[in-house]
Design a protein around this motif. Structure first.
Motif, PDB file in Angstrom:
ATOM      1  N   ARG A 187      63.295 -47.775 -59.212  1.00  0.00           N
ATOM      2  CA  ARG A 187      62.867 -46.963 -59.930  1.00  0.00           C
ATOM      3  C   ARG A 187      63.267 -47.432 -61.755  1.00  0.00           C
ATOM      4  NH1 ARG A 187      62.151 -41.222 -58.736  1.00  0.00           N
ATOM      5  NH2 ARG A 187      62.293 -40.968 -56.614  1.00  0.00           N
ATOM      6  N   TYR A 205      67.243 -39.340 -62.228  1.00  0.00           N
ATOM      7  CA  TYR A 205      65.789 -40.098 -62.115  1.00  0.00           C
ATOM      8  C   TYR A 205      64.838 -39.676 -63.062  1.00  0.00           C
ATOM      9  CZ  TYR A 205      67.270 -42.409 -57.828  1.00  0.00           C
ATOM     10  OH  TYR A 205      67.806 -43.174 -56.561  1.00  0.00           O
ATOM     11  N   LYS A 242      67.700 -34.187 -58.750  1.00  0.00           N
ATOM     12  CA  LYS A 242      67.520 -35.537 -59.019  1.00  0.00           C
ATOM     13  C   LYS A 242      67.130 -36.000 -60.503  1.00  0.00           C
ATOM     14  CE  LYS A 242      66.209 -37.392 -54.484  1.00  0.00           C
ATOM     15  NZ  LYS A 242      65.020 -38.136 -53.806  1.00  0.00           N
ATOM     16  N   MET A 292      73.372 -37.926 -61.137  1.00  0.00           N
ATOM     17  CA  MET A 292      72.418 -37.553 -60.465  1.00  0.00           C
ATOM     18  C   MET A 292      71.689 -36.216 -60.595  1.00  0.00           C
ATOM     19  SD  MET A 292      69.611 -38.607 -58.900  1.00  0.00           S
ATOM     20  CE  MET A 292      69.786 -40.334 -58.310  1.00  0.00           C
ATOM     21  N   ILE A 334      73.313 -45.086 -62.429  1.00  0.00           N
ATOM     22  CA  ILE A 334      73.532 -43.955 -61.869  1.00  0.00           C
ATOM     23  C   ILE A 334      74.993 -43.899 -61.000  1.00  0.00           C
ATOM     24  CG2 ILE A 334      72.883 -42.343 -60.020  1.00  0.00           C
ATOM     25  CD1 ILE A 334      70.786 -42.577 -61.946  1.00  0.00           C
ATOM     26  N   GLU A 383      66.586 -47.379 -53.988  1.00  0.00           N
ATOM     27  CA  GLU A 383      65.833 -46.768 -54.428  1.00  0.00           C
ATOM     28  C   GLU A 383      66.102 -46.888 -56.111  1.00  0.00           C
ATOM     29  OE1 GLU A 383      64.383 -42.168 -54.682  1.00  0.00           O
ATOM     30  OE2 GLU A 383      66.120 -42.634 -53.459  1.00  0.00           O
ATOM     31  N   ALA A 384      67.353 -46.856 -56.582  1.00  0.00           N
ATOM     32  CA  ALA A 384      67.626 -46.735 -57.918  1.00  0.00           C
ATOM     33  C   ALA A 384      66.943 -48.254 -58.523  1.00  0.00           C
ATOM     34  CB  ALA A 384      69.062 -46.704 -58.132  1.00  0.00           C
ATOM     35  N   GLN A 385      67.176 -49.039 -58.194  1.00  0.00           N
ATOM     36  CA  GLN A 385      66.598 -50.263 -58.697  1.00  0.00           C
ATOM     37  C   GLN A 385      64.992 -50.330 -58.731  1.00  0.00           C
ATOM     38  OE1 GLN A 385      68.310 -53.940 -56.689  1.00  0.00           O
ATOM     39  NE2 GLN A 385      70.109 -53.786 -57.888  1.00  0.00           N
ATOM     40  N   SER A 403      73.504 -48.150 -58.791  1.00  0.00           N
ATOM     41  CA  SER A 403      74.021 -46.729 -58.511  1.00  0.00           C
ATOM     42  C   SER A 403      75.318 -47.064 -57.601  1.00  0.00           C
ATOM     43  CB  SER A 403      72.768 -46.212 -57.826  1.00  0.00           C
ATOM     44  OG  SER A 403      73.005 -44.892 -57.082  1.00  0.00           O
ATOM     45  N   HIS A 416      70.133 -45.888 -51.165  1.00  0.00           N
ATOM     46  CA  HIS A 416      70.053 -45.164 -52.569  1.00  0.00           C
ATOM     47  C   HIS A 416      70.437 -46.216 -53.745  1.00  0.00           C
ATOM     48  CE1 HIS A 416      71.542 -41.276 -50.693  1.00  0.00           C
ATOM     49  NE2 HIS A 416      70.411 -41.414 -50.653  1.00  0.00           N
ATOM     50  N   LYS A 417      70.836 -47.187 -53.332  1.00  0.00           N
ATOM     51  CA  LYS A 417      70.891 -48.436 -54.374  1.00  0.00           C
ATOM     52  C   LYS A 417      69.732 -48.866 -54.644  1.00  0.00           C
ATOM     53  CE  LYS A 417      75.809 -49.771 -53.252  1.00  0.00           C
ATOM     54  NZ  LYS A 417      76.348 -49.364 -54.644  1.00  0.00           N
ATOM     55  N   ALA A 470      66.658 -48.597 -62.448  1.00  0.00           N
ATOM     56  CA  ALA A 470      67.900 -48.648 -62.895  1.00  0.00           C
ATOM     57  C   ALA A 470      68.683 -49.880 -62.448  1.00  0.00           C
ATOM     58  CB  ALA A 470      68.687 -47.550 -62.246  1.00  0.00           C
TER      59      ALA A 470
END
Length: 310
Positions: A283, A250, A247, A240, A267, A279-281, A288, A276-277, A285
């Motif tokens: 975005r 991202y 960040k 990250m 991530i 948010e990663a999805q 994470s 955070h998991k 991903a």
């Protein structure tokens, strides 16, 4: 035969109905509201339930298809060689990794219970794990060192001392993932790993090399984008925070998704928090985590070896 039911909160009642139907057929059924007691670490209990099952039934609707909990469960199960039976309870977009599986349509009132039960009965209880004797000397050395490291990191994240059985469990997961990966022939098994301190991930890469992956390393976003323009990769793993910014994982993801919407992107950072998991999805991903074994299993579950990304 042990069956695990993966579902979202919307399907609580239907999951209970599935459990009752299967128990009438003498199947052992794992469902979180029954098996997880007060004060128990739910994540560890879910992992144990998945590892001890033969079949995972995934109840799919719009909400559960987007749920990080449900996604984690079927991805973890796939990574450990479990048989997945998707059940569609309403129209929704199914993840490509399980869309290829034969799902059962339970949207209408006339639900195919007989087909579900018959399919479970026909599933052979055979292990997909390879024998250690099938490994080369180099693979065995990487398996031992990688298993020790990964098991130690897992124990530390749980605030306890590492035990011998932890190492055995990780080694089994690595060998099982190798078996899953080798069932899918591929001309491309190279992962692009971006980290400005690559020495921190030596053992993770060793463990994943036993599975069959190879790695190309990049130290920055600019270097990674340059490699992506020239080379083909099966997946991307990124830290990250880097020198470029806190960040940067991202930032790279955003650039990658402008040209490639499908290559699996993971991530690997310090946090394993649910927000955070999610948010990663959101975005773009696929996952994470800060867990080396979860990373290994996510990558194995998500990659599609027959598809090249450039």
């Amino acid at each position: 035969m042990n069956v695990f039911i993966s579902y979202g909160s919307k399907d609580e009642d239907f999951a209970e109905l599935v459990k009752m139907k299967l128990e009438k057929e003498s199947f052992q059924v794992w469902k979180d509201t029954v098996q997880i007691g007060i004060g128990i670490d739910w994540r560890n209990e879910i992992d144990r339930g998945l590892l001890n099952c033969d079949v995972v039934i995934v109840l799919l609707n719009h909400a559960s298809a987007l749920s990080p909990y449900v996604t984690y469960e079927w991805a973890f199960a796939l990574g450990n060689g479990k048989t997945i039976i998707p059940i569609l309870t309403e129209e929704c977009e199914i993840h490509p990794r399980i869309e290829v599986l034969q799902y059962l349509d339970f949207k209408d009132q006339k639900r195919p219970w007989d087909i579900l039960i018959e399919r479970i009965k026909k599933i052979k209880q055979t292990s997909q794990r390879l024998k250690v004797s099938d490994l080369t000397v180099d693979e065995l050395e990487k398996l031992i060192s990688g298993s020790k490291m990964l098991a130690n990191e897992n124990a530390k994240s749980e605030g306890r001392e590492i035990q011998d059985e932890d190492i055995v469990d990780v080694a089994n997961r690595i060998v099982s993932a190798k078996s899953i990966f080798e069932t899918q022939p591929t001309k491309n098994n190279i992962i692009l790993w971006i980290d400005d301190n690559p020495d921190n991930n030596v053992y993770e890469r060793q463990a994943m090399e036993v599975i069959g992956f190879k790695f190309d390393l990049a130290l920055s976003t600019a270097e990674a984008l340059g490699k992506l323009r020239k080379n083909q990769y099966i997946a991307i793993i990124s830290d990250m925070g880097r020198v470029e910014g806190p960040k940067e994982g991202y930032a790279l993801l955003k650039e990658v998704r402008k040209k490639d919407k499908t290559i699996p992107y993971f991530i690997y950072a310090r946090s394993n928090a649910l927000e955070h998991k999610v948010e990663a999805q959101e975005r773009g991903a696929q996952g994470s985590t800060n867990s080396p074994t979860e990373l290994m299993e996510l990558v194995t579950a998500y990659v599609q070896p027959t598809h090249l990304h450039k």
